[in-house]
Design a protein around this motif. Structure first.
Motif, PDB file in Angstrom:
ATOM      1  N   LEU A 142      61.123  15.075  -7.615  1.00  0.00           N
ATOM      2  CA  LEU A 142      59.938  14.369  -7.162  1.00  0.00           C
ATOM      3  C   LEU A 142      58.968  13.930  -8.533  1.00  0.00           C
ATOM      4  CD1 LEU A 142      58.653  13.403  -4.575  1.00  0.00           C
ATOM      5  CD2 LEU A 142      57.433  15.700  -4.602  1.00  0.00           C
ATOM      6  N   ALA A 143      59.007  14.690  -9.456  1.00  0.00           N
ATOM      7  CA  ALA A 143      58.217  14.291 -10.468  1.00  0.00           C
ATOM      8  C   ALA A 143      58.697  13.135 -11.260  1.00  0.00           C
ATOM      9  CB  ALA A 143      58.255  15.413 -11.409  1.00  0.00           C
ATOM     10  N   THR A 144      60.052  12.953 -11.352  1.00  0.00           N
ATOM     11  CA  THR A 144      60.801  11.713 -12.028  1.00  0.00           C
ATOM     12  C   THR A 144      60.727  10.483 -11.115  1.00  0.00           C
ATOM     13  OG1 THR A 144      62.618  13.282 -12.757  1.00  0.00           O
ATOM     14  CG2 THR A 144      63.156  10.971 -12.629  1.00  0.00           C
ATOM     15  N   LEU A 145      60.822  10.699  -9.797  1.00  0.00           N
ATOM     16  CA  LEU A 145      60.643   9.623  -8.753  1.00  0.00           C
ATOM     17  C   LEU A 145      58.955   9.080  -8.920  1.00  0.00           C
ATOM     18  CD1 LEU A 145      62.310  10.779  -5.483  1.00  0.00           C
ATOM     19  CD2 LEU A 145      62.994   9.004  -7.236  1.00  0.00           C
ATOM     20  N   ASP A 146      58.250   9.978  -9.091  1.00  0.00           N
ATOM     21  CA  ASP A 146      56.679   9.354  -9.049  1.00  0.00           C
ATOM     22  C   ASP A 146      56.612   8.672 -10.433  1.00  0.00           C
ATOM     23  OD1 ASP A 146      54.319   9.219  -8.047  1.00  0.00           O
ATOM     24  OD2 ASP A 146      53.574  11.192  -9.045  1.00  0.00           O
ATOM     25  N   TRP A 147      57.144   9.326 -11.606  1.00  0.00           N
ATOM     26  CA  TRP A 147      56.928   8.680 -12.770  1.00  0.00           C
ATOM     27  C   TRP A 147      57.550   7.225 -12.803  1.00  0.00           C
ATOM     28  CZ3 TRP A 147      54.393   8.535 -17.155  1.00  0.00           C
ATOM     29  CH2 TRP A 147      54.983   7.701 -18.127  1.00  0.00           C
ATOM     30  N   LEU A 148      58.770   7.060 -12.516  1.00  0.00           N
ATOM     31  CA  LEU A 148      59.344   5.738 -12.011  1.00  0.00           C
ATOM     32  C   LEU A 148      58.423   4.570 -11.320  1.00  0.00           C
ATOM     33  CD1 LEU A 148      63.137   6.786 -11.751  1.00  0.00           C
ATOM     34  CD2 LEU A 148      62.121   5.885 -13.662  1.00  0.00           C
ATOM     35  N   ALA A 149      57.932   5.337  -9.989  1.00  0.00           N
ATOM     36  CA  ALA A 149      56.992   4.611  -9.371  1.00  0.00           C
ATOM     37  C   ALA A 149      55.786   4.041 -10.057  1.00  0.00           C
ATOM     38  CB  ALA A 149      56.969   5.172  -7.947  1.00  0.00           C
ATOM     39  N   ARG A 150      55.165   4.807 -10.519  1.00  0.00           N
ATOM     40  CA  ARG A 150      53.714   4.442 -11.138  1.00  0.00           C
ATOM     41  C   ARG A 150      53.540   4.779 -12.377  1.00  0.00           C
ATOM     42  NH1 ARG A 150      49.430   8.323  -8.150  1.00  0.00           N
ATOM     43  NH2 ARG A 150      50.736  10.326  -8.038  1.00  0.00           N
ATOM     44  N   ARG A 151      54.488   4.979 -13.533  1.00  0.00           N
ATOM     45  CA  ARG A 151      54.195   5.144 -14.896  1.00  0.00           C
ATOM     46  C   ARG A 151      53.240   4.492 -15.353  1.00  0.00           C
ATOM     47  NH1 ARG A 151      59.180   3.224 -14.115  1.00  0.00           N
ATOM     48  NH2 ARG A 151      59.620   0.811 -15.230  1.00  0.00           N
ATOM     49  N   ASP A 152      53.162   3.173 -15.235  1.00  0.00           N
ATOM     50  CA  ASP A 152      51.982   2.484 -16.064  1.00  0.00           C
ATOM     51  C   ASP A 152      50.626   3.099 -15.346  1.00  0.00           C
ATOM     52  OD1 ASP A 152      53.671   0.779 -17.087  1.00  0.00           O
ATOM     53  OD2 ASP A 152      53.499  -0.573 -15.484  1.00  0.00           O
ATOM     54  N   GLN A 153      50.280   3.517 -14.139  1.00  0.00           N
ATOM     55  CA  GLN A 153      49.154   3.932 -13.771  1.00  0.00           C
ATOM     56  C   GLN A 153      48.853   5.500 -14.310  1.00  0.00           C
ATOM     57  OE1 GLN A 153      48.838   4.257  -9.434  1.00  0.00           O
ATOM     58  NE2 GLN A 153      47.420   5.880  -9.515  1.00  0.00           N
ATOM     59  N   ILE A 154      49.919   6.195 -14.481  1.00  0.00           N
ATOM     60  CA  ILE A 154      49.818   7.600 -14.901  1.00  0.00           C
ATOM     61  C   ILE A 154      49.620   7.382 -16.485  1.00  0.00           C
ATOM     62  CG2 ILE A 154      51.055   9.748 -15.280  1.00  0.00           C
ATOM     63  CD1 ILE A 154      52.732   9.373 -12.822  1.00  0.00           C
ATOM     64  N   ALA A 155      50.052   6.543 -17.220  1.00  0.00           N
ATOM     65  CA  ALA A 155      50.019   6.517 -18.595  1.00  0.00           C
ATOM     66  C   ALA A 155      48.448   6.147 -19.051  1.00  0.00           C
ATOM     67  CB  ALA A 155      50.819   5.389 -19.235  1.00  0.00           C
ATOM     68  N   ALA A 156      47.726   5.421 -17.801  1.00  0.00           N
ATOM     69  CA  ALA A 156      46.357   4.843 -18.032  1.00  0.00           C
ATOM     70  C   ALA A 156      45.492   5.979 -17.937  1.00  0.00           C
ATOM     71  CB  ALA A 156      46.053   3.696 -17.368  1.00  0.00           C
ATOM     72  N   TRP A 157      45.779   7.216 -17.242  1.00  0.00           N
ATOM     73  CA  TRP A 157      44.872   8.196 -16.920  1.00  0.00           C
ATOM     74  C   TRP A 157      44.434   8.899 -18.211  1.00  0.00           C
ATOM     75  CZ3 TRP A 157      48.267  10.451 -12.443  1.00  0.00           C
ATOM     76  CH2 TRP A 157      47.941   9.755 -11.139  1.00  0.00           C
TER      77      TRP A 157
END
Length: 640
Positions: free
Chosen positions: A43-58
């Motif tokens: 699930l963590a991998t799927l979430d990273w693939l789906a919104r990695r740009d958003q997560i990286a901006a946090w």
């Protein structure tokens, strides 16, 4: 000759078969542990693939909170898989499958359409949230089922794989179940996603937190849940309105028919006359002399907020009290002696719309439940049936009259006429590659509705006196079709969601030459829906009536017959006192400069819509001058 010590060492060494068995046992133990880790890691991998740009901006603090929810989810699913792997652990298996179905499968589907996960704010927004979602899922059941099948399959297979690799003692299974239930309760009632605009948590934990917040709000009868929607109005009384001093007031008062549609964006229509028009060919051919305004914008992309603006003339930033006490179009018309009607295929149960409109002075009132015993929340009843009723009622309306025909079938999942659907291929699905198919269906829905609008216009003109009725057409807001990752609306104030078609068809002699020149001059000027109600009231001849003075002063807009208010800075927002937003986003606009942001952003963005109509070139906050101060005023701050 072998020494005694060497002989003893050989004797103590396990046989090769025993050593291999130990290795197999160790491998099976590691495999069993891997089975428990797999759900959280996957699930963590799927979430990273789906919104990695958003997560990286946090910021780092937000990432830390997010990481903690990933760990919590991993513990939850690992414990439930372990508990479900025991013999006759039917209860644990049921919890595992149900949790995987909704907290994982439904969340992945939700993200596939909206490019955002269901979160606590979203579930508190609509009293009809769950019925609406249920109907949405049924209408797109094939895609929904595809999203559910993988997590359901894993929920069934992983406990079996765990049991095959390593047996779990019964007391350990009970301990695992206790841990899983504790993790579930912690996710539901103990998680507050911060930073990242309430999306800063793993998708499964966000879902569980949403259900926990909803259950708690219902248990506590939380007033915030009620105040998220329009409530009963207590409008200020409107005194009798005598005609004003405008040219329209001095002549015979005109009847006005306002045709309002749902989710239609300007880019997918022929707003003005066009020699090559596929999406709106019927009105394009029928009304070559219409006044068209190519740069009309809603101030939001939420129906409830748009309707409040269009019918009250107030800004979406007005207080909840002001929005519930302001008179609406029909109340002004009634006070001026006009007959009034409201025909709508919208479902008035959605978001308390019916409650908000109770008490209107109407001689004709038809809504979705009058047309269909079981209309959907999303598309309402059949627009064709609504047009039939409106055309049946119009000959009985006393002139002058003000009527609103409110259409809804261009809301997702979009109603099309299969016999007139040139945009192919099309579909309902929400996979990453389905934007073109969904867009085709959307365009065919607009085409179907355009044929109905043309039939309405022809019918109006055929009624005695109908050749003097002014017809105004608008959409409440636009629609995003993957331009920013989502399908639908309320997700932002980019132009695909706020730039809308708007035209006026005025019979010959209905407006003066000076007013005609003003309308033609506004064809490509940036305008907003704040000017719509003043224009309707001016067409009725009451805009500058003395009795309107106090009400007029509360409206920021100006009649388009008098030039409108193109240079006025306005706030664009989906977060209003009349309807709380599920996804925080707002901004401000003056002329062609637009400042905006969503809860997923890290800073304000600025665009010049004239030079960059797709809004791809960010000029930075300074490029929009004082619009940042305007967007953040009155305590709004930033959405991020």
């Amino acid at each position: 000759m072998v020494s005694r010590a060497s002989h003893d060492a050989v004797a103590l060494r396990p046989p090769a078969t025993t050593s291999a068995r130990w290795r197999r046992v160790a491998a099976r133990r590691w495999l069993a542990r891997g089975v428990l880790v797999l759900p959280g890691l996957g699930l963590a991998t799927l979430d990273w693939l789906a919104r990695r740009d958003q997560i990286a901006a946090w910021p780092l603090g937000t990432v830390a909170v997010y990481a903690a929810t990933l760990v919590l989810g991993a513990v939850l699913w690992g414990a439930l898989v372990a508990a479900a792997s025991a013999r006759r652990a039917w209860g644990a298996r049921a919890v595992l499958v149900a949790g995987a179905t909704m907290a994982v499968g439904a969340q992945l589907y939700f993200f596939g359409r909206y490019h955002a996960y269901m979160n606590p704010r979203a579930v508190l927004v609509g009293t009809s949230m769950m019925p609406s979602i249920g109907q949405q899922l049924w209408s797109d059941r094939a895609s929904f089922l595809r999203a559910l099948l993988p997590p359901i399959a894993l929920a069934l297979l992983l406990p079996f794989a765990r049991r095959r690799t390593a047996r779990l003692k019964r007391r350990h299974a009970w301990l695992a179940l206790d841990v899983g239930v504790m993790a579930l309760l912690l996710a539901a009632f103990g998680v507050e996603a911060t930073g990242g605009g309430e999306q800063a948590a793993s998708p499964d934990v966000l879902y569980l937190a949403s259900m926990g917040r909803l259950a708690y709000a219902r248990w506590e009868h939380d007033d915030a849940v009620v105040r998220a929607h329009p409530g009963p109005r207590t409008p200020a009384p409107v005194p009798p309105i005598a005609p004003g001093a405008s040219p329209a007031a001095r002549s015979e008062r005109r009847s006005v028919l306002f045709v309002l549609t749902e989710s239609v964006r300007a880019a997918d229509t022929c707003n003005g006359p066009s020699p090559d028009c596929e999406t709106t060919p019927y009105t394009n051919e029928l009304l070559p002399g219409r006044f068209a305004f190519s740069q009309m914008r809603a101030l939001d992309s939420t129906t409830a907020v748009s309707l409040a603006v269009l019918w009250s003339g107030l800004s979406p930033t007005a207080s909840r009290e002001a929005l519930h006490t302001a008179p609406l179009l029909w109340e002004y018309a009634h006070a001026a002696g006009f007959d009034t009607a409201y025909w709508t295929s919208q479902n008035m149960f959605f978001a308390n719309s019916g409650t908000w409109l109770e008490g209107l002075p109407l001689s004709r009132w038809v809504s979705a439940t009058d047309l269909d015993p079981d209309p959907t929340y999303e598309v309402g009843a059949d627009d064709a049936k609504l047009i039939d009723v409106a055309l049946r009622d119009l000959p009985g309306m006393r002139a002058p009259f003000v009527g609103v025909v409110h259409l809804s079938n261009t809301h997702f999942p979009y109603v099309v006429d299969e016999s007139d659907a040139p945009f192919q291929p099309q579909g309902h699905a929400f996979g990453a590659g389905d934007a073109a198919k969904v867009h085709n269906r959307y365009d065919d829905a607009i085409r179907r509705q355009d044929a109905l609008v043309a039939r309405l216009v022809r019918g109006v003109r055929a009624v005695p006196g109908g050749d003097q009725v002014v017809i105004v057409f608008a959409s409440d807001h636009g629609e995003q079709i993957r331009e920013r990752g989502a399908i639908g609306h309320t997700w932002g104030v980019y132009d695909e969601e706020v730039r809308v078609p708007f035209w006026i068809d005025a019979p010959e002699g209905a407006i003066t030459a000076e007013e005609t020149d003003r309308l033609r001059a506004l064809a490509d000027v940036p305008l907003t829906q704040l000017d719509v109600l003043p224009t309707l009231l001016d067409l009725m001849g009451v805009w500058d009536a003395p009795a309107m003075a106090s009400f007029r002063s509360a409206m920021p807009g100006e009649s388009l017959l008098r030039g409108g208010s193109p240079d006025r800075p306005v706030v664009l927002t989906n977060c209003s006192g009349i309807f709380a937003c599920a996804f925080k986003n707002w901004g401000a606009m003056r002329g062609t400069r637009k400042l905006l942001a969503t809860q997923n952003d890290a800073r304000w963005k600025c665009f010049d819509t004239a030079r960059d109509p797709g809004e791809h070139v960010d000029l930075g906050p300074r490029g929009c001058g004082d619009l940042r101060d305007i967007a953040e005023a009155d305590g709004r701050g930033t959405p991020f």
